[in-house]
Design an enzyme around this catalytic site. Structure first.
Site, PDB file in Angstrom:
ATOM      1  CG  ASN A   8     100.437  42.310  59.111  1.00  0.00           C
ATOM      2  OD1 ASN A   8     100.480  42.019  60.582  1.00  0.00           O
ATOM      3  ND2 ASN A   8     100.931  43.318  58.475  1.00  0.00           N
ATOM      4  CE  LYS A  10      99.379  46.499  59.006  1.00  0.00           C
ATOM      5  NZ  LYS A  10      99.578  47.878  58.419  1.00  0.00           N
ATOM      6  CG  HIS A  86     104.732  45.093  57.539  1.00  0.00           C
ATOM      7  ND1 HIS A  86     104.835  46.480  57.731  1.00  0.00           N
ATOM      8  CD2 HIS A  86     103.730  44.672  56.876  1.00  0.00           C
ATOM      9  CE1 HIS A  86     103.384  46.880  57.340  1.00  0.00           C
ATOM     10  NE2 HIS A  86     102.876  45.645  56.657  1.00  0.00           N
ATOM     11  CD  GLU A  88     102.669  48.817  59.512  1.00  0.00           C
ATOM     12  OE1 GLU A  88     102.597  48.039  60.143  1.00  0.00           O
ATOM     13  OE2 GLU A  88     101.563  49.222  58.685  1.00  0.00           O
ATOM     14  CD  GLU A 152     101.994  44.609  52.793  1.00  0.00           C
ATOM     15  OE1 GLU A 152     100.715  44.266  52.758  1.00  0.00           O
ATOM     16  OE2 GLU A 152     102.794  44.909  53.616  1.00  0.00           O
ATOM     17  N   GLY A 158      97.336  51.047  54.588  1.00  0.00           N
ATOM     18  CA  GLY A 158      96.506  51.842  55.590  1.00  0.00           C
ATOM     19  C   GLY A 158      96.005  53.139  55.305  1.00  0.00           C
ATOM     20  CB  SER A 188      94.131  50.157  50.927  1.00  0.00           C
ATOM     21  OG  SER A 188      94.995  51.134  51.852  1.00  0.00           O
ATOM     22  N   GLY A 209      95.751  43.910  55.837  1.00  0.00           N
ATOM     23  CA  GLY A 209      95.920  44.507  57.234  1.00  0.00           C
ATOM     24  C   GLY A 209      94.433  44.908  57.985  1.00  0.00           C
TER      25      GLY A 209
HETATM   26  P1  PGA Z   1      96.299  47.279  55.236  1.00  0.00           P
HETATM   27  O1  PGA Z   1      97.662  47.056  55.527  1.00  0.00           O
HETATM   28  O2  PGA Z   1      95.472  46.344  54.453  1.00  0.00           O
HETATM   29  O3  PGA Z   1      95.726  48.101  56.415  1.00  0.00           O
HETATM   30  O4  PGA Z   1      96.286  48.789  54.212  1.00  0.00           O
HETATM   31  C1  PGA Z   1      98.372  45.873  54.829  1.00  0.00           C
HETATM   32  C2  PGA Z   1      99.839  45.700  55.403  1.00  0.00           C
HETATM   33  O5  PGA Z   1     100.181  46.448  56.021  1.00  0.00           O
HETATM   34  O6  PGA Z   1      99.990  44.441  55.397  1.00  0.00           O
END
Ligand code: PGA
Length: 229
Positions: A8, A10, A86, A88, A152, A158, A188, A209
């Site tokens: 992803n 983003k 997601h 976010e 998640e 993140g 992460s 991500g």
């Molecule tokens: P991250 O994000 O691997 O940067 O923690 C995962 C995601 O939000 O899909």
């Protein structure tokens, strides 16, 4: 079962950086790969050899929805699926369980695949509400062979705080007790922690991500997944 690794991106990588990524990215046989670029880079990415998913999709076929993109538009471009829900989107753009369900159903009806994201906030975990939250988020999702769930935990996205393999396994087993599908782990994930997570029996892959932006690290994650498939 073959593991699925989804990247992803983003709000990173316009078309120029998208080309550069695919020049350098390699995945071995034995792993399923999906890349989710931002909308403006989809058209360039669909020419590559891996399935491409959008990061969001609207429930209507067309209409007065400024800034949104329909499933039919994605199909026309050659996109194969979409992320929905997601954290976010839930946190910053007012996404609810009901709008996630509508987006997932529209995408499936148009023939797209779906990765539906679920996960608890840190406060919800501390209050012992993880299972109630996951149940609420998962139960609205349609059961369909083109729908995959990504677990998640929001506190792990993140932040560098990964769920322990045991804790992730427990959540995945719970999700699978509600919904019979592949469940990816996200939060992460990086080459250093991926093997322990992906070795868990109910972790069927990862939604990555930050570590999917660098072709070398995402290639390395795909090799790790292939070796455990
Ligand atoms: P991250 O994000 O691997 O940067 O923690 C995962 C995601 O939000 O899909």
């Amino acid at each position: 079962m073959t593991k699925l690794m989804a990247g992803n991106w983003k709000m990173f990588k316009g078309p120029t950086e998208t080309y550069a990524f695919f020049d350098a990215f390699e995945a071995p046989d034995g792993v399923d790969v999906i890349i989710c670029p931002p909308f403006v880079s989809l058209e360039d990415a669909v020419g590559e050899e891996w399935p491409i998913y959008a990061q969001n999709v609207h429930w209507a076929a067309e209409g007065a929805f400024t800034g949104e993109i329909s499933a039919q538009m994605l199909v026309e471009l050659g996109v194969q699926g979409a992320l929905v829900g997601h954290s976010e989107r839930r946190q910053y753009f007012g996404e609810t369980d009901e709008t996630v369900r509508q987006r997932a159903e529209a995408a499936l009806a148009a023939g797209l695949g779906v990765i539906a994201c679920v996960g608890e906030l840190e406060g919800e975990r501390e209050a012992g509400e993880t299972e109630a939250v996951l149940r609420r988020q998962v139960e609205v999702l349609p059961v369909h062979d083109r729908l995959v769930i990504a677990y998640e935990p929001v506190w792990a996205i993140g932040t560098g705080k990964t769920a322990t393999p045991d804790l992730a396994q427990e959540a995945h087993a719970f999700i699978k007790s509600l919904h019979d599908t592949r469940v990816l782990y996200g939060g992460s994930v990086k080459p250093e922690n991926a093997a322990d997570l992906l070795a868990q029996p109910d972790i069927d892959g990862a939604l990555v991500g930050g570590a999917s932006l660098d072709p070398a690290s995402f290639s390395s994650l795909c090799r790790i997944a292939a070796s455990l498939s």
